[in-house]
Design an enzyme around this catalytic site. Structure first.
Site, PDB file in Angstrom:
ATOM      1  N   ARG A   1       0.851  -1.218   0.000  1.00  0.00           N
ATOM      2  CA  ARG A   1       0.000   0.000   0.000  1.00  0.00           C
ATOM      3  C   ARG A   1       0.874   1.251   0.000  1.00  0.00           C
ATOM      4  NH1 ARG A   1      -2.738   1.116   4.484  1.00  0.00           N
ATOM      5  NH2 ARG A   1      -3.210  -1.065   4.895  1.00  0.00           N
TER       6      ARG A   1
ATOM      7  N   TYR B   1     -13.349  21.214 -13.265  1.00  0.00           N
ATOM      8  CA  TYR B   1     -13.750  19.834 -13.505  1.00  0.00           C
ATOM      9  C   TYR B   1     -14.937  19.509 -12.593  1.00  0.00           C
ATOM     10  CZ  TYR B   1     -14.165  14.870 -13.207  1.00  0.00           C
ATOM     11  OH  TYR B   1     -14.701  13.614 -13.170  1.00  0.00           O
TER      12      TYR B   1
HETATM   13  N1  PLP Z   1      -9.322  16.925 -13.189  1.00  0.00           N
HETATM   14  C1  PLP Z   1      -9.670  17.081 -14.465  1.00  0.00           C
HETATM   15  C2  PLP Z   1      -9.305  18.352 -15.167  1.00  0.00           C
HETATM   16  C3  PLP Z   1     -10.378  16.075 -15.136  1.00  0.00           C
HETATM   17  O1  PLP Z   1     -10.740  16.249 -16.423  1.00  0.00           O
HETATM   18  C4  PLP Z   1     -10.712  14.883 -14.432  1.00  0.00           C
HETATM   19  C5  PLP Z   1     -11.500  13.802 -15.088  1.00  0.00           C
HETATM   20  O2  PLP Z   1     -12.190  14.002 -16.052  1.00  0.00           O
HETATM   21  C6  PLP Z   1     -10.333  14.761 -13.111  1.00  0.00           C
HETATM   22  C7  PLP Z   1      -9.628  15.792 -12.510  1.00  0.00           C
HETATM   23  C8  PLP Z   1     -10.665  13.518 -12.330  1.00  0.00           C
HETATM   24  O3  PLP Z   1      -9.802  12.488 -12.736  1.00  0.00           O
HETATM   25  P1  PLP Z   1     -10.182  10.918 -12.712  1.00  0.00           P
HETATM   26  O4  PLP Z   1     -11.315  10.715 -13.647  1.00  0.00           O
HETATM   27  O5  PLP Z   1      -8.889  10.276 -13.113  1.00  0.00           O
HETATM   28  O6  PLP Z   1     -10.557  10.602 -11.298  1.00  0.00           O
END
Ligand code: PLP
Length: 384
Positions: free
Chosen positions: A55, A107
């Site tokens: 881990r 996001y």
């Molecule tokens: N940050 C951005 C800019 C993203 O586009 C995404 C996913 O689409 C994430 C974070 C989250 O990543 P994950 O889907 O790998 O958990």
């Protein structure tokens, strides 16, 4: 293992050779995948290799971390089971109570977590238009704001945030600056060199680049109590990447620089072409001089403006949907940063609370022939 990466090499060399590491036991150019979950103790009860249990300790994941650290110019990195796991750890590692400033448009999945889950954990969030530095200054709560979180270019409007200015503001308030640099990649922007304290990637996207691994990363400017706390969060929650995913990610990283260069070239060609079509009202791409963030992007991004852009349509949501349904070369799917081009109606996936206009399609540009991508999209637009 040997490390031929000293003296310091340039990003293309670091990436292509995954730091030049070879396996000393066999001479293998590609290192073995370490799938063990546990490690043998020596007679004196110590762990001779400093590894105890999978881990916290996996050499395949550690190799990925070393490559990302070299590309970002940080002190050290941690890889996670997903981008979300990495971002959540960046927030959970903050001392409480904590006030966080985050972009109004960012996001969506992380915005949901910040809205729905973070408050119960003593994390209060203000969502601000962070292209407006006065608005950021106004949102800072003296003694309470622990982190300013930037995403640049930001999903899916591709606003460009001034990392240097935000880091000065954060540090002036005794806060940290965290940057989701997923869309920029370490090839185009290295936020730590601009003053950020921690950089996050959804490694699911460009770092891996082949739409076949879910992973995330944090890279820290310093080994300090904040970074140690983030490491404890990963260990306690078990949000670690598996060995096979780490090996795939390491393979993807080897071509990051060539993929990103091709994606930037294609995206620029597509952005310029789409701006000439009358059904398209807006082309949101930081590489265009008409983009409000272009001047900052030109200063902050080196070698291109990324592979992400969005289009808005005069015919509204219905026209956008018809375009998404009409393409044949582009794939209609969520996600981004892969070698294949994807197109998506963001408002559909984000739901009614989204700040994203419903006439918008997000384009993740791959490495296919730009003329094929342009012809396919233009036909779908003109038929919509
Ligand atoms: N940050 C951005 C800019 C993203 O586009 C995404 C996913 O689409 C994430 C974070 C989250 O990543 P994950 O889907 O790998 O958990």
């Amino acid at each position: 293992m040997t490390d031929s990466a000293t003296p310091r090499r340039r990003p293309a060399t670091l990436a292509a050779q995954a730091l030049g590491v070879t396996d000393q036991a066999t001479g293998a150019i590609i290192p073995p995948i370490h799938i063990t979950t546990t490690y043998e103790r020596a007679a004196d009860n110590t762990y001779p290799h400093g590894l105890s249990y999978a881990r916290p300790d996996n050499p395949t994941a550690q190799h990925v971390e070393a490559v990302i650290t070299a590309l970002e110019g940080g002190s050290h990195s941690m890889v996670f089971a997903s981008g979300m796991a990495a971002a959540v750890a960046a927030f959970e590692a903050l001392p409480r109570p904590a006030h966080i400033i985050a972009p109004k448009v960012m996001y969506w999945g992380l915005r949901l977590w910040l809205t729905q889950d973070a408050p119960a954990q003593g994390l209060e969030v203000s969502f601000v238009d962070m292209t407006d530095l006065d608005a950021v200054a106004h949102a800072i709560q003296a003694g309470r704001t622990r982190m300013i979180w930037a995403e640049t270019p930001g999903n899916p409007m591709w606003d460009v945030l001034d990392v240097r200015a935000l880091s000065n503001m954060a540090h002036g308030a005794g806060a940290l600056l965290g940057v989701d640099s997923t869309a920029a990649t370490p090839i185009l922007t290295q936020p730590l060199t601009l003053g950020a304290d921690v950089v996050m990637h959804s490694a699911t996207k460009y770092l891996n680049g082949h739409s076949d691994v879910l992973a995330g990363s944090l890279t820290f400017a310093r080994e300090d109590s904040y970074a140690q706390r983030a490491s404890a969060v990963r260990n306690h929650t078990g949000a670690i990447i598996g060995a096979f995913e780490a090996a795939l990610l390491l393979r993807g990283l080897r071509t990051l620089h060539v993929r990103v260069a091709a994606q930037c070239r294609n995206a620029m060609a597509i952005a310029k072409h789409m701006g000439r079509l009358t059904p398209v009202t807006h082309v949101l791409y930081p590489g265009l001089e008409t983009h409000p963030g272009h001047a900052i992007a030109a200063r902050q991004m080196d070698g291109g403006f990324g592979g992400m852009l969005s289009l808005r349509f005069a015919g509204g949501a219905a026209a956008a949907m018809r375009v998404a349904a009409g393409v044949k070369v582009w794939k209609r799917a969520t996600s981004l940063g892969g070698i294949e081009s994807l197109i998506e109606h963001r408002a559909s996936i984000e739901g009614p609370s989204t700040p994203v206009p419903d006439d918008l399609l997000r384009l993740s540009v791959g490495i296919e022939d730009a003329d094929d991508l342009i012809a396919d999209l233009e036909r779908a637009i003109m038929e919509s």
